[in-house]
Write a protein that holds these residues in place. Structure first.
Motif, PDB file in Angstrom:
ATOM      1  N   LEU A   6      -9.151  38.889  -4.875  1.00 58.02           N
ATOM      2  CA  LEU A   6      -8.515  38.200  -6.000  1.00 58.02           C
ATOM      3  C   LEU A   6      -7.026  38.509  -6.114  1.00 58.02           C
ATOM      4  CD1 LEU A   6     -11.224  38.537  -8.795  1.00 58.02           C
ATOM      5  CD2 LEU A   6     -10.647  36.520  -7.430  1.00 58.02           C
ATOM      6  N   LYS A   7      -6.604  39.652  -5.601  1.00 51.30           N
ATOM      7  CA  LYS A   7      -5.204  40.055  -5.764  1.00 51.30           C
ATOM      8  C   LYS A   7      -4.214  39.041  -5.177  1.00 51.30           C
ATOM      9  CE  LYS A   7      -5.729  44.988  -6.589  1.00 51.30           C
ATOM     10  NZ  LYS A   7      -5.358  46.347  -6.153  1.00 51.30           N
ATOM     11  N   LYS A   9      -4.645  35.886  -4.621  1.00 51.92           N
ATOM     12  CA  LYS A   9      -4.771  34.644  -5.402  1.00 51.92           C
ATOM     13  C   LYS A   9      -4.014  34.775  -6.721  1.00 51.92           C
ATOM     14  CE  LYS A   9      -9.198  33.364  -3.404  1.00 51.92           C
ATOM     15  NZ  LYS A   9     -10.608  33.092  -3.613  1.00 51.92           N
ATOM     16  N   LEU A  10      -4.139  35.925  -7.354  1.00 53.06           N
ATOM     17  CA  LEU A  10      -3.440  36.162  -8.611  1.00 53.06           C
ATOM     18  C   LEU A  10      -1.930  36.171  -8.394  1.00 53.06           C
ATOM     19  CD1 LEU A  10      -4.474  37.998 -11.604  1.00 53.06           C
ATOM     20  CD2 LEU A  10      -2.346  38.804 -10.632  1.00 53.06           C
ATOM     21  N   LYS A  11      -1.479  36.818  -7.330  1.00 53.87           N
ATOM     22  CA  LYS A  11      -0.046  36.844  -7.032  1.00 53.87           C
ATOM     23  C   LYS A  11       0.477  35.430  -6.786  1.00 53.87           C
ATOM     24  CE  LYS A  11       0.862  41.465  -5.250  1.00 53.87           C
ATOM     25  NZ  LYS A  11       2.255  41.796  -5.493  1.00 53.87           N
ATOM     26  N   VAL A  28      -4.658  32.608 -14.682  1.00 56.11           N
ATOM     27  CA  VAL A  28      -5.137  33.961 -14.383  1.00 56.11           C
ATOM     28  C   VAL A  28      -6.507  34.164 -15.044  1.00 56.11           C
ATOM     29  CG1 VAL A  28      -4.750  36.425 -14.800  1.00 56.11           C
ATOM     30  CG2 VAL A  28      -2.867  34.981 -14.002  1.00 56.11           C
ATOM     31  N   LEU A  31      -9.124  32.196 -13.165  1.00 55.76           N
ATOM     32  CA  LEU A  31      -9.435  32.828 -11.879  1.00 55.76           C
ATOM     33  C   LEU A  31     -10.426  33.973 -12.074  1.00 55.76           C
ATOM     34  CD1 LEU A  31      -8.671  33.206  -8.773  1.00 55.76           C
ATOM     35  CD2 LEU A  31      -7.105  34.975  -9.621  1.00 55.76           C
ATOM     36  N   LEU A  32     -10.145  34.841 -13.042  1.00 54.76           N
ATOM     37  CA  LEU A  32     -11.010  36.006 -13.265  1.00 54.76           C
ATOM     38  C   LEU A  32     -12.377  35.586 -13.784  1.00 54.76           C
ATOM     39  CD1 LEU A  32      -8.460  38.538 -14.794  1.00 54.76           C
ATOM     40  CD2 LEU A  32      -9.147  38.249 -12.410  1.00 54.76           C
ATOM     41  N   VAL A 143      -3.633  43.874 -12.798  1.00 56.44           N
ATOM     42  CA  VAL A 143      -3.396  42.503 -13.279  1.00 56.44           C
ATOM     43  C   VAL A 143      -2.297  42.517 -14.330  1.00 56.44           C
ATOM     44  CG1 VAL A 143      -4.394  40.587 -14.600  1.00 56.44           C
ATOM     45  CG2 VAL A 143      -5.713  41.627 -12.744  1.00 56.44           C
TER      46      VAL A 143
END
Length: 151
Positions: A6-7, A9-11, A28, A31-32, A143
């Motif tokens: 996920l990191k 994708k979050l960035k 965000v 996504l989570l 996050v």
């Protein structure tokens, strides 16, 4: 582990300069909520230190009536005062809990700091009893560090 996937994708979400900050925060949350099976509601609350209230700015999951929370009230309000993570394995065992949904069994709130000041928090509700681990806390701290960079 799922969090490592996920990191990036979050960035990517947070790198988009064409969208508003509120839209990015909603992405965000989405996504989570969509990728962590026991994250049933994800939201960002931001502090109004003058009024001593938290204000919901972005979320994913069922709508909530709790869009403004006084400091000290509920789990989120307590984190606004304590500046510490608050893991609640069983919300029924908490005296100072604001019920957002009868299906919620556990909650995790992690403060969001900018320049050393607690400006808000990420709030996770789960319909699963006691799902949160230290790995969840470290991931959500990360996050929040990433989110703070765009604020």
């Amino acid at each position: 582990m799922l969090f490592s996937h996920l990191k990036p994708k979050l960035k990517n979400i947070l790198a988009n300069t064409q969208k508003t900050k509120e839209h990015l925060l909603t992405e965000v949350c989405e996504l989570l909520e969509a990728n962590v099976t026991y994250y049933d509601w994800v939201g960002f609350y931001f502090a109004n230190h003058t009024e001593k209230t938290l204000h919901l700015k972005a979320f994913a999951g069922e709508p909530t009536d709790h869009t403004v929370i006084p400091f000290g009230k509920g789990i989120c309000g307590q984190v606004a005062v304590s500046n510490s993570n608050f893991v609640v394995p069983d919300v029924k065992a908490q005296d100072n809990y604001i019920a957002c949904s009868i299906t919620v069994k556990a909650e995790l709130v992690v403060p969001l700091f900018k320049n050393g000041e607690n400006i808000g928090q990420i709030d996770i509700d789960s319909n699963t009893a006691d799902p949160f681990t230290e790995e969840d806390e470290r991931f959500l701290e990360w996050v929040n560090e990433e989110v703070a960079k765009i604020l």
